[in-house]
Design a protein around this motif. Sequence first.
Motif, PDB file in Angstrom:
ATOM      1  N   THR A   1      32.245  29.555  40.748  1.00 54.79           N
ATOM      2  CA  THR A   1      32.999  30.295  39.725  1.00 54.79           C
ATOM      3  C   THR A   1      33.181  29.444  38.475  1.00 54.79           C
ATOM      4  O   THR A   1      33.038  29.936  37.343  1.00 54.79           O
ATOM      5  CB  THR A   1      34.375  30.714  40.279  1.00 54.79           C
ATOM      6  OG1 THR A   1      34.182  31.524  41.443  1.00 54.79           O
ATOM      7  CG2 THR A   1      35.157  31.499  39.235  1.00 54.79           C
TER       8      THR A   1
ATOM      9  N   GLN B   1      31.773  30.107  34.635  1.00 52.27           N
ATOM     10  CA  GLN B   1      32.612  30.025  33.439  1.00 52.27           C
ATOM     11  C   GLN B   1      31.989  29.087  32.396  1.00 52.27           C
ATOM     12  O   GLN B   1      32.017  29.384  31.190  1.00 52.27           O
ATOM     13  CB  GLN B   1      34.019  29.529  33.822  1.00 52.27           C
ATOM     14  CG  GLN B   1      34.807  30.500  34.680  1.00 52.27           C
ATOM     15  CD  GLN B   1      35.024  31.831  33.986  1.00 52.27           C
ATOM     16  OE1 GLN B   1      35.242  31.894  32.784  1.00 52.27           O
ATOM     17  NE2 GLN B   1      34.957  32.913  34.759  1.00 52.27           N
TER      18      GLN B   1
ATOM     19  N   GLN C   1      27.624  33.639  43.992  1.00 54.62           N
ATOM     20  CA  GLN C   1      29.063  33.848  44.135  1.00 54.62           C
ATOM     21  C   GLN C   1      29.342  35.066  45.014  1.00 54.62           C
ATOM     22  O   GLN C   1      30.223  35.033  45.880  1.00 54.62           O
ATOM     23  CB  GLN C   1      29.702  34.034  42.755  1.00 54.62           C
ATOM     24  CG  GLN C   1      31.217  34.215  42.790  1.00 54.62           C
ATOM     25  CD  GLN C   1      31.763  34.611  41.432  1.00 54.62           C
ATOM     26  OE1 GLN C   1      31.187  35.473  40.779  1.00 54.62           O
ATOM     27  NE2 GLN C   1      32.852  33.988  41.010  1.00 54.62           N
TER      28      GLN C   1
ATOM     29  N   GLU D   1      34.934  28.368  44.514  1.00 58.82           N
ATOM     30  CA  GLU D   1      35.619  27.857  43.320  1.00 58.82           C
ATOM     31  C   GLU D   1      34.655  27.079  42.426  1.00 58.82           C
ATOM     32  O   GLU D   1      34.695  27.194  41.199  1.00 58.82           O
ATOM     33  CB  GLU D   1      36.788  26.966  43.746  1.00 58.82           C
ATOM     34  CG  GLU D   1      37.940  27.742  44.387  1.00 58.82           C
ATOM     35  CD  GLU D   1      39.042  26.831  44.883  1.00 58.82           C
ATOM     36  OE1 GLU D   1      38.816  25.594  44.889  1.00 58.82           O
ATOM     37  OE2 GLU D   1      40.114  27.330  45.256  1.00 58.82           O
TER      38      GLU D   1
ATOM     39  N   THR E   1      25.951  34.172  39.678  1.00 62.22           N
ATOM     40  CA  THR E   1      26.761  35.347  40.020  1.00 62.22           C
ATOM     41  C   THR E   1      26.335  35.916  41.367  1.00 62.22           C
ATOM     42  O   THR E   1      27.166  36.316  42.193  1.00 62.22           O
ATOM     43  CB  THR E   1      26.632  36.410  38.920  1.00 62.22           C
ATOM     44  OG1 THR E   1      27.049  35.858  37.669  1.00 62.22           O
ATOM     45  CG2 THR E   1      27.494  37.626  39.252  1.00 62.22           C
TER      46      THR E   1
END
Length: 414
Positions: free
Chosen positions: A72, A76, A191, A69, A188
Amino acid sequence: MKKIIAIVIAIALISASLLSVNAATISELEARQAELEAQQAEYQQKLNDSNAAVNEQQQEVDALVGQVESVTEEIQVCYQKIAIYDESIAEKQTAIDAANAEIEANMDVLRQRIKTIYISGDVSALEIVLGAKDFSDFLDKLQLVQYVSNHDEELISGIKEQLDAISDEKAALEEDKAELEAEQATLTEKQTELNTLLEDNKETLAGLQSAAADAEMQLSLSEEELSGLSEEIQAYYRQQREALAAQQAAAAASSSSDDSGDSGSSSIDYSAPQQVETDGSWTWPTPGVITSEYGEQRSYESHNAIDIGASIGTPIYAANSGTVVNCNSSCPHTNYGGSWCSCGGGYGNFVWILHDNGYETIYGHMISTAVGYGEHVSNGQLIGYVGSSGWSTGPHLHFELRINGVKSNPMNLY
């Protein structure tokens, strides 16, 4: 008279036969009971270990979820910052295009003025213009500067400086955007790795939860079977008490007939529970101190007896008069020193005495017994010696009380 005696003998023979047959199977039931109790301890330990592993794995999964989370959210933020950079770069490009357009417009004005000079016939000025290599060379020509107003020169120079500054800002913005895009690519990738690790941990967690569920199911099945065995064992001893009461009733009827000539039965109902006197009439079973109290919580069960610590060979006495309804003297592990065996259903060498009014006492872990099955013993009579047989971690007497088949605290007798 003969008829009563025949009935007494028949009842005694049937009861003895019944007790003998049941005694052979009760040892098997009690051995199975001890085996199930051992399995319960094993299943309970597995369940405890599985639940601990599940909790630990759940914490790891929760931590990974938090990391995913967080990453992520970082991605963003990167997207938002890149969008801002794109907007700023677009604004700079618009300003560069405007400056270029303004420079071009001023050059058109300048060209128009030069054309006017040419039309006026000033050939020398035209030759200077036509001989210039570029715009900068054109500005450097002192002969031409006198035909161009100072205003035009300052305007064009100012626009050129502004254009250079905007171009530098745009280049810096594009460099920052490139660095941000590289950071986004790294995030990324991170992630993706975290999501893979999370899925692996979720699979591990599911496996641990399945193992815990299996252990819980096995424990439940073991408890169910153990409950059924306990009912069978209690029924056995209830049957023994009823048979003994029938013998006593028949004997009382015979005695009454001999004394009065009356063939009627005794007025005493030996099958009905009666109040047992416990005001000092019960004998302490062996010299020693209590090392484990009734109800003490152990890893897999509550200890439904008391342990009296004593050395090997210490005499053991009957707590009260009664009949030996079960016993075992075949366990070879008389001083196991901490190891366990399932002899005698876990009691090892033991003596089981049925007293009046549904009271029973069990004396476990003996090194040897001094009485046998079916023998009547008196209050305080020697029945065996302290040992460490069966499920025993050291020399002591396991002293157990049952009232109508239900385990009770022996200390209530004293």
